[in-house]
Design an enzyme around this catalytic site. Structure first.
Site, PDB file in Angstrom:
ATOM      1  N   HIS A  53     -34.573 -18.676 137.550  1.00  0.00           N
ATOM      2  CA  HIS A  53     -35.083 -19.619 136.561  1.00  0.00           C
ATOM      3  C   HIS A  53     -35.772 -20.807 137.236  1.00  0.00           C
ATOM      4  O   HIS A  53     -36.760 -21.331 136.708  1.00  0.00           O
ATOM      5  CB  HIS A  53     -33.949 -20.110 135.654  1.00  0.00           C
ATOM      6  CG  HIS A  53     -33.483 -19.080 134.681  1.00  0.00           C
ATOM      7  ND1 HIS A  53     -33.738 -19.145 133.330  1.00  0.00           N
ATOM      8  CD2 HIS A  53     -32.790 -17.922 134.871  1.00  0.00           C
ATOM      9  CE1 HIS A  53     -33.212 -18.098 132.728  1.00  0.00           C
ATOM     10  NE2 HIS A  53     -32.630 -17.339 133.645  1.00  0.00           N
ATOM     11  N   ASP A 143     -36.277 -25.195 130.285  1.00  0.00           N
ATOM     12  CA  ASP A 143     -35.909 -23.784 130.253  1.00  0.00           C
ATOM     13  C   ASP A 143     -35.316 -23.484 128.884  1.00  0.00           C
ATOM     14  O   ASP A 143     -34.437 -24.198 128.402  1.00  0.00           O
ATOM     15  CB  ASP A 143     -34.878 -23.518 131.352  1.00  0.00           C
ATOM     16  CG  ASP A 143     -34.630 -22.048 131.600  1.00  0.00           C
ATOM     17  OD1 ASP A 143     -34.415 -21.314 130.613  1.00  0.00           O
ATOM     18  OD2 ASP A 143     -34.630 -21.633 132.767  1.00  0.00           O
ATOM     19  N   THR A 165     -38.446 -17.520 130.279  1.00  0.00           N
ATOM     20  CA  THR A 165     -38.537 -16.829 131.566  1.00  0.00           C
ATOM     21  C   THR A 165     -38.434 -15.307 131.416  1.00  0.00           C
ATOM     22  O   THR A 165     -38.425 -14.598 132.417  1.00  0.00           O
ATOM     23  CB  THR A 165     -37.431 -17.318 132.522  1.00  0.00           C
ATOM     24  OG1 THR A 165     -36.161 -17.119 131.900  1.00  0.00           O
ATOM     25  CG2 THR A 165     -37.607 -18.794 132.837  1.00  0.00           C
ATOM     26  N   HIS A 381     -34.061  -4.017 140.712  1.00  0.00           N
ATOM     27  CA  HIS A 381     -33.202  -4.066 139.531  1.00  0.00           C
ATOM     28  C   HIS A 381     -34.025  -4.311 138.269  1.00  0.00           C
ATOM     29  O   HIS A 381     -33.542  -4.112 137.161  1.00  0.00           O
ATOM     30  CB  HIS A 381     -32.160  -5.172 139.690  1.00  0.00           C
ATOM     31  CG  HIS A 381     -32.744  -6.548 139.781  1.00  0.00           C
ATOM     32  ND1 HIS A 381     -33.671  -6.894 140.738  1.00  0.00           N
ATOM     33  CD2 HIS A 381     -32.550  -7.661 139.031  1.00  0.00           C
ATOM     34  CE1 HIS A 381     -34.012  -8.164 140.578  1.00  0.00           C
ATOM     35  NE2 HIS A 381     -33.351  -8.655 139.548  1.00  0.00           N
ATOM     36  N   ASN A 385     -38.809 -11.735 137.017  1.00  0.00           N
ATOM     37  CA  ASN A 385     -39.549 -12.321 138.142  1.00  0.00           C
ATOM     38  C   ASN A 385     -39.958 -11.245 139.145  1.00  0.00           C
ATOM     39  O   ASN A 385     -41.105 -11.216 139.602  1.00  0.00           O
ATOM     40  CB  ASN A 385     -38.705 -13.388 138.843  1.00  0.00           C
ATOM     41  CG  ASN A 385     -38.574 -14.652 138.036  1.00  0.00           C
ATOM     42  OD1 ASN A 385     -39.494 -15.034 137.317  1.00  0.00           O
ATOM     43  ND2 ASN A 385     -37.441 -15.315 138.140  1.00  0.00           N
ATOM     44  N   SER A 386     -39.025 -10.378 139.496  1.00  0.00           N
ATOM     45  CA  SER A 386     -39.348  -9.306 140.447  1.00  0.00           C
ATOM     46  C   SER A 386     -40.393  -8.363 139.876  1.00  0.00           C
ATOM     47  O   SER A 386     -41.290  -7.890 140.591  1.00  0.00           O
ATOM     48  CB  SER A 386     -38.082  -8.526 140.815  1.00  0.00           C
ATOM     49  OG  SER A 386     -37.236  -9.298 141.638  1.00  0.00           O
ATOM     50  N   GLN A 406     -33.195  -6.079 131.985  1.00  0.00           N
ATOM     51  CA  GLN A 406     -33.764  -5.219 133.020  1.00  0.00           C
ATOM     52  C   GLN A 406     -34.046  -3.808 132.488  1.00  0.00           C
ATOM     53  O   GLN A 406     -34.971  -3.134 132.951  1.00  0.00           O
ATOM     54  CB  GLN A 406     -32.807  -5.146 134.211  1.00  0.00           C
ATOM     55  CG  GLN A 406     -32.560  -6.497 134.858  1.00  0.00           C
ATOM     56  CD  GLN A 406     -31.278  -6.541 135.674  1.00  0.00           C
ATOM     57  OE1 GLN A 406     -30.701  -5.505 135.996  1.00  0.00           O
ATOM     58  NE2 GLN A 406     -30.819  -7.746 135.997  1.00  0.00           N
TER      59      GLN A 406
END
Length: 502
Positions: A53, A143, A165, A381, A385-386, A406
């Site tokens: 975050h 956030d 996010t 995962h 963000n990834s 995910q």
């Protein structure tokens, strides 16, 4: 419309109530032609204090600073020393557990309650600190996990912007649950869930909390509370972009009028307009960048599998062993990020037995690894963000989603954007080594791998276009900046989205 393209603009309802009226008179293109001198506009950004975050909000802070806005990142005492970014002031606030944050609290309900109480008080004190300065705070970008920050902003007569996010698809799901348009739990495993603007979602594609709301009640409450006072926000910002999720955003725009401003990835990997911006500027762990870079330099082009389950996910020991043996039997070069707290889950002797082919590290600079020519595949995962980093750097992905959102992200990676595959779990919820080997073969070699690589390159280009000058996200950020009032000698002036001297 083809879901795989995901095109479409969210339209006139993209920002909050006070600014929305201006939106009908001045389009972003018009506003960008006007004055962009915002040296006296001061914005405080408040992330939830976890790595996943902090990174996107800190990156947004850098974007605002690059456009002339004075920015302050307010974060907890426990995380404040992990952040160091030029042109971004960092100030501490309290969550009530100043020595260790959530790890010190050891209880979700206790931590959330304490953060709301102590965070509200210390954020208010921070706003008052600048009240009589030459640059008082005029807006709080918070956030969305922390909706109480909007209440604090309004108590001080400030603008408030919610920053989400998650993906727009996930926002659409939880927003509908909050408004009673979708009931929990969703238990029908035989028929897909049909939500306007989203592809059909089968049971394995649904966020954990949607299927099993009783499993993590504190987290579910946090997900739904994001929408509790959203009607009071002046802007709603989403870390995604129109080419990627324009359809999803448009489908929920009356309830979630999100302005899409992502991907919030350091500028060097996208448009290069922020000088020296090759990292987020925050790390709660010490990355081993030099060791990883030196190791990668010794490997052939497009030969390395990069494996990371992020900063929060903790796979079971059984799952870790299956991944370990899958990597070993593949015979491929690999870098595997295994946090120190997780290393006892590795099989005995695994690191020594694979040192000719693999490198196991406790943390690394993920962007540098993904960018390196030796890297061919990202086993992830599937955190948002990834996922955005994999898309932005054009790296094919293998999804091993563990929980929460995910699962939905992995659906999009495999079926909608077609930039990778999702590893299938067995009846115990474990991805076995044979399944991982199958996925590695599919992504690393053969006809399907070439299609995946081509699609990954396409989304890399679209990510760059969104953040480049005149791109969809760049326009939306400019629109936000140009809609901010300016302060001169403590007096605010605002006219059609432009600052004028008092």
């Amino acid at each position: 419309m083809d879901y795989k393209e995901g095109a479409g603009r969210p339209g006139d309802l993209n920002i909050g109530h006070q600014v929305r009226k201006r939106d009908r008179r001045l389009e972003p293109e018009t506003i960008m032609k006007e004055s962009t001198d915002h040296a006296h506009a001061h914005v405080v950004l408040l992330p939830y204090p976890s790595q996943g975050h902090i990174n996107p909000l800190l990156q947004f802070a850098k974007r605002l600073a690059s456009k002339g806005v004075k920015v302050t990142l307010a974060t907890t005492h426990y995380t404040v020393n992990s952040i160091c970014v030029p042109d971004v002031r960092v100030e501490p606030i309290s969550d009530g557990f100043d020595q260790g944050g959530y790890a010190q609290a050891k209880n979700e309900d206790l931590y959330v309650s304490s953060f709301r109480t102590n965070g509200s008080k210390t954020l208010s004190e921070l706003i008052k600190k600048y009240q009589n300065s030459s640059f008082p705070v005029i807006c709080v970008v918070y956030d969305s996990f922390l909706p109480w920050a909007l209440d604090v902003a309004k108590e001080h007569g400030l603008y408030g912007a919610a920053f989400f996010t998650n993906s727009a698809a996930v926002c659409s799901i939880f927003c509908r649950i909050h408004h009673g348009l979708l009931s929990l739990p969703v238990k029908n495993e035989d028929a897909p869930l049909l939500i306007p603007g989203l592809p059909p979602l089968n049971f394995p594609d649904l966020p954990t909390f949607v299927k099993f709301p009783e499993s993590y009640p504190a987290y579910l409450h946090m997900k739904l509370s994001q929408y509790s006072n959203l009607d009071k926000a002046d802007w709603i910002l989403g870390n995604t972009f129109e080419a990627l999720e324009g359809r999803e955003a448009k489908s929920i725009s009356e309830l979630w009028p999100g302005k899409l401003i992502g991907p919030m990835v350091p500028s060097a990997y996208l448009d290069g307009r922020i000088k020296g911006d090759r990292g987020y500027g925050s790390s709660l762990w010490t990355p081993l960048s030099e060791q990883c870079s030196e190791w990668l330099e010794t490997k052939p082009k497009q030969s390395v599998v990069y494996v990371s389950f992020g900063s929060m996910v903790s796979p079971t020991a059984e799952q870790m062993k299956e991944v370990a043996w899958g990597l070993k039997e593949s015979g491929l070069h690999f870098i595997w990020v295994v946090r120190e707290s997780q290393q006892d889950k590795l099989p005995d002797g695994f690191i020594d037995s694979t040192k000719e082919k693999g490198l196991v590290v406790t943390w690394c600079n993920q962007l540098e690894v993904l960018e390196h020519p030796a890297t061919r595949c990202f086993v992830t995962h599937g955190g948002w963000n990834s996922t955005l980093e994999g898309l932005s750097l054009g790296v094919p992905m293998i999804g091993l989603p563990q929980w929460a959102d995910q699962l939905t992200d992995a659906k999009y990676v495999e079926e909608i954007w077609e930039v990778g595959v999702r590893a299938k779990e067995d009846e115990k919820g474990i991805v076995r080594k044979q399944e991982l080997l199958k996925c590695l073969k599919e992504v690393m070699e053969g006809e399907r791998s070439e299609v995946i690589r081509k699609n990954a390159g396409k989304w890399k280009k679209k990510s760059e276009e969104a953040m480049s000058q005149g791109g969809s996200s760049d326009k939306n950020i400019d629109y936000f900046v140009n809609s901010l009032p300016c302060h001169t000698n403590g007096k605010a002036k605002h006219l059609n989205g432009n600052c004028v001297q008092a």
